[in-house]
Scaffold this motif. Structure first.
Motif, PDB file in Angstrom:
ATOM      1  N   GLU A   5       2.100  -4.548   2.847  1.00  0.00           N
ATOM      2  CA  GLU A   5       0.897  -3.705   2.721  1.00  0.00           C
ATOM      3  C   GLU A   5       1.379  -2.282   2.283  1.00  0.00           C
ATOM      4  O   GLU A   5       2.250  -1.898   2.718  1.00  0.00           O
ATOM      5  CB  GLU A   5      -0.103  -3.801   3.842  1.00  0.00           C
ATOM      6  CG  GLU A   5      -0.764  -5.145   4.211  1.00  0.00           C
ATOM      7  CD  GLU A   5      -1.636  -5.215   5.428  1.00  0.00           C
ATOM      8  OE1 GLU A   5      -1.924  -3.529   5.854  1.00  0.00           O
ATOM      9  OE2 GLU A   5      -1.782  -6.011   6.056  1.00  0.00           O
ATOM     10  N   ASP A   6       0.411  -1.505   1.401  1.00  0.00           N
ATOM     11  CA  ASP A   6       0.532  -0.212   1.159  1.00  0.00           C
ATOM     12  C   ASP A   6       1.135   0.781   2.464  1.00  0.00           C
ATOM     13  O   ASP A   6       1.801   1.251   2.267  1.00  0.00           O
ATOM     14  CB  ASP A   6      -0.407   0.386   0.389  1.00  0.00           C
ATOM     15  CG  ASP A   6      -0.673  -0.395  -0.960  1.00  0.00           C
ATOM     16  OD1 ASP A   6       0.493  -1.043  -1.354  1.00  0.00           O
ATOM     17  OD2 ASP A   6      -1.206   0.217  -2.047  1.00  0.00           O
ATOM     18  N   ARG A   7       0.249   0.375   3.375  1.00  0.00           N
ATOM     19  CA  ARG A   7       0.383   1.161   4.633  1.00  0.00           C
ATOM     20  C   ARG A   7       1.694   1.039   5.307  1.00  0.00           C
ATOM     21  O   ARG A   7       2.353   1.890   5.846  1.00  0.00           O
ATOM     22  CB  ARG A   7      -0.682   0.934   5.827  1.00  0.00           C
ATOM     23  CG  ARG A   7      -0.791   1.340   6.867  1.00  0.00           C
ATOM     24  CD  ARG A   7      -1.977   1.089   8.040  1.00  0.00           C
ATOM     25  NE  ARG A   7      -1.957  -0.382   8.011  1.00  0.00           N
ATOM     26  CZ  ARG A   7      -1.159  -1.057   8.766  1.00  0.00           C
ATOM     27  NH1 ARG A   7      -0.252  -0.590   9.493  1.00  0.00           N
ATOM     28  NH2 ARG A   7      -1.603  -2.434   8.812  1.00  0.00           N
ATOM     29  N   LYS A   8       2.165  -0.188   5.237  1.00  0.00           N
ATOM     30  CA  LYS A   8       3.661  -0.490   5.923  1.00  0.00           C
ATOM     31  C   LYS A   8       4.600   0.135   4.905  1.00  0.00           C
ATOM     32  O   LYS A   8       5.814   0.622   5.402  1.00  0.00           O
ATOM     33  CB  LYS A   8       3.799  -2.088   6.031  1.00  0.00           C
ATOM     34  CG  LYS A   8       2.937  -2.581   6.953  1.00  0.00           C
ATOM     35  CD  LYS A   8       3.508  -3.650   7.996  1.00  0.00           C
ATOM     36  CE  LYS A   8       2.321  -4.049   8.802  1.00  0.00           C
ATOM     37  NZ  LYS A   8       2.494  -3.735  10.304  1.00  0.00           N
ATOM     38  N   VAL A  10       4.430   2.848   3.102  1.00  0.00           N
ATOM     39  CA  VAL A  10       4.447   4.323   3.311  1.00  0.00           C
ATOM     40  C   VAL A  10       5.082   4.580   4.822  1.00  0.00           C
ATOM     41  O   VAL A  10       5.665   5.537   4.780  1.00  0.00           O
ATOM     42  CB  VAL A  10       2.719   4.833   3.405  1.00  0.00           C
ATOM     43  CG1 VAL A  10       2.829   6.282   3.888  1.00  0.00           C
ATOM     44  CG2 VAL A  10       2.194   4.707   1.952  1.00  0.00           C
ATOM     45  N   GLU A  11       4.768   3.765   5.670  1.00  0.00           N
ATOM     46  CA  GLU A  11       5.238   3.689   7.111  1.00  0.00           C
ATOM     47  C   GLU A  11       6.832   3.779   6.899  1.00  0.00           C
ATOM     48  O   GLU A  11       7.699   4.648   7.530  1.00  0.00           O
ATOM     49  CB  GLU A  11       5.023   2.755   8.157  1.00  0.00           C
ATOM     50  CG  GLU A  11       3.666   2.929   8.423  1.00  0.00           C
ATOM     51  CD  GLU A  11       3.099   2.080   9.629  1.00  0.00           C
ATOM     52  OE1 GLU A  11       4.097   0.897   9.719  1.00  0.00           O
ATOM     53  OE2 GLU A  11       2.091   1.752   9.841  1.00  0.00           O
ATOM     54  N   GLU A  65       0.849  11.170   2.473  1.00  0.00           N
ATOM     55  CA  GLU A  65       0.940   9.894   3.114  1.00  0.00           C
ATOM     56  C   GLU A  65      -0.322   9.146   2.522  1.00  0.00           C
ATOM     57  O   GLU A  65      -1.400   8.691   2.958  1.00  0.00           O
ATOM     58  CB  GLU A  65       0.546   9.899   4.635  1.00  0.00           C
ATOM     59  CG  GLU A  65       1.692  10.536   5.394  1.00  0.00           C
ATOM     60  CD  GLU A  65       1.225  10.674   6.839  1.00  0.00           C
ATOM     61  OE1 GLU A  65       0.646   9.580   7.264  1.00  0.00           O
ATOM     62  OE2 GLU A  65       1.783  11.571   7.679  1.00  0.00           O
ATOM     63  N   ASN A  67      -1.580   6.129   2.072  1.00  0.00           N
ATOM     64  CA  ASN A  67      -1.549   4.942   2.845  1.00  0.00           C
ATOM     65  C   ASN A  67      -2.388   3.950   2.298  1.00  0.00           C
ATOM     66  O   ASN A  67      -2.448   2.713   2.102  1.00  0.00           O
ATOM     67  CB  ASN A  67      -2.391   5.041   4.271  1.00  0.00           C
ATOM     68  CG  ASN A  67      -1.091   5.552   4.977  1.00  0.00           C
ATOM     69  OD1 ASN A  67       0.131   5.293   5.179  1.00  0.00           O
ATOM     70  ND2 ASN A  67      -1.583   6.542   5.819  1.00  0.00           N
ATOM     71  N   ASN A  68      -3.652   4.499   1.459  1.00  0.00           N
ATOM     72  CA  ASN A  68      -4.767   3.659   0.990  1.00  0.00           C
ATOM     73  C   ASN A  68      -4.651   3.830  -0.607  1.00  0.00           C
ATOM     74  O   ASN A  68      -5.681   2.896  -1.190  1.00  0.00           O
ATOM     75  CB  ASN A  68      -6.048   3.885   1.301  1.00  0.00           C
ATOM     76  CG  ASN A  68      -6.296   3.780   3.084  1.00  0.00           C
ATOM     77  OD1 ASN A  68      -5.720   2.942   3.533  1.00  0.00           O
ATOM     78  ND2 ASN A  68      -6.822   4.704   3.793  1.00  0.00           N
TER      79      ASN A  68
END
Length: 189
Positions: A5-8, A10-11, A65, A67-68
């Protein structure tokens, strides 16, 4: 590797984990390369722009960041890199095409030459985004393919199964609507 996922992703960038670039490449590499190739008209140069995009992304996260909206973030970066590449490599034919598109839009968007206009850039961006959301999906997609992705009239015609004259008319009417929308919102044209 499994797509994250994009959020992961970015993390991973935030942790400065180099695998973030690999995951990004696997998930979005083809789309980014295609976007760049549409601008620079050369696969090798598009691949260079893609790699430069990963480096710029590495340097931009943090502080950003996304994320979305990771793909939109990446697309903005590769688009700018690709346009700069066209300018830097003095691709006269492609630059003439970009100038043609700029001429079409300059009648709709206020000139950024004065200080007041520069201050209002964020507001103008919101106005244009608001205008685009007011268009039906077909008109919005045609507008974006022409002025964001820099597609030719012929390519847009093929993509949407429309005649070239229909695409030209749609773009002409959309530019006029944008001009009227911006005038109504107080932007001098």
């Amino acid at each position: 590797m499994k797509a994250l996922e994009d959020r992961k992703i970015v993390e991973l960038f935030l942790k400065r984990d180099e695998s973030a670039i690999q995951y990004t490449s696997e998930k979005y590499g083809g789309r980014l390369r295609s976007l760049s190739q549409g601008i620079v008209q050369d696969l090798q140069t598009a691949e260079e722009c893609e790699n430069d995009t990963y480096m710029e992304t590495w340097n931009s996260i943090p502080p950003n960041e996304p994320n979305n909206y990771l793909y939109a973030f990446l697309a903005r970066i590769i688009r700018h890199i690709s346009l700069n590449c066209c300018r830097d490599r003095d691709r006269l034919k492609r630059n003439a095409y970009i100038c043609e598109l700029s001429t079409e839009m300059e009648q709709c968007i206020p000139s950024p030459d004065d200080c007041e206009c520069r201050i209002d850039d964020a507001v103008l961006k919101d106005e244009i985004n608001g205008f685009l959301t007011s268009l039906d999906a077909e008109k919005r997609n045609i507008f974006l393919r022409r002025y964001w992705y820099l597609d030719s009239i012929a390519d847009i015609s093929k993509r949407f199964g429309l005649s070239e004259s229909k695409v030209k008319t749609t773009l002409f009417r959309s530019r006029n609507k944008l001009r009227e929308h911006l005038k109504k919102e107080g932007y001098p044209l």
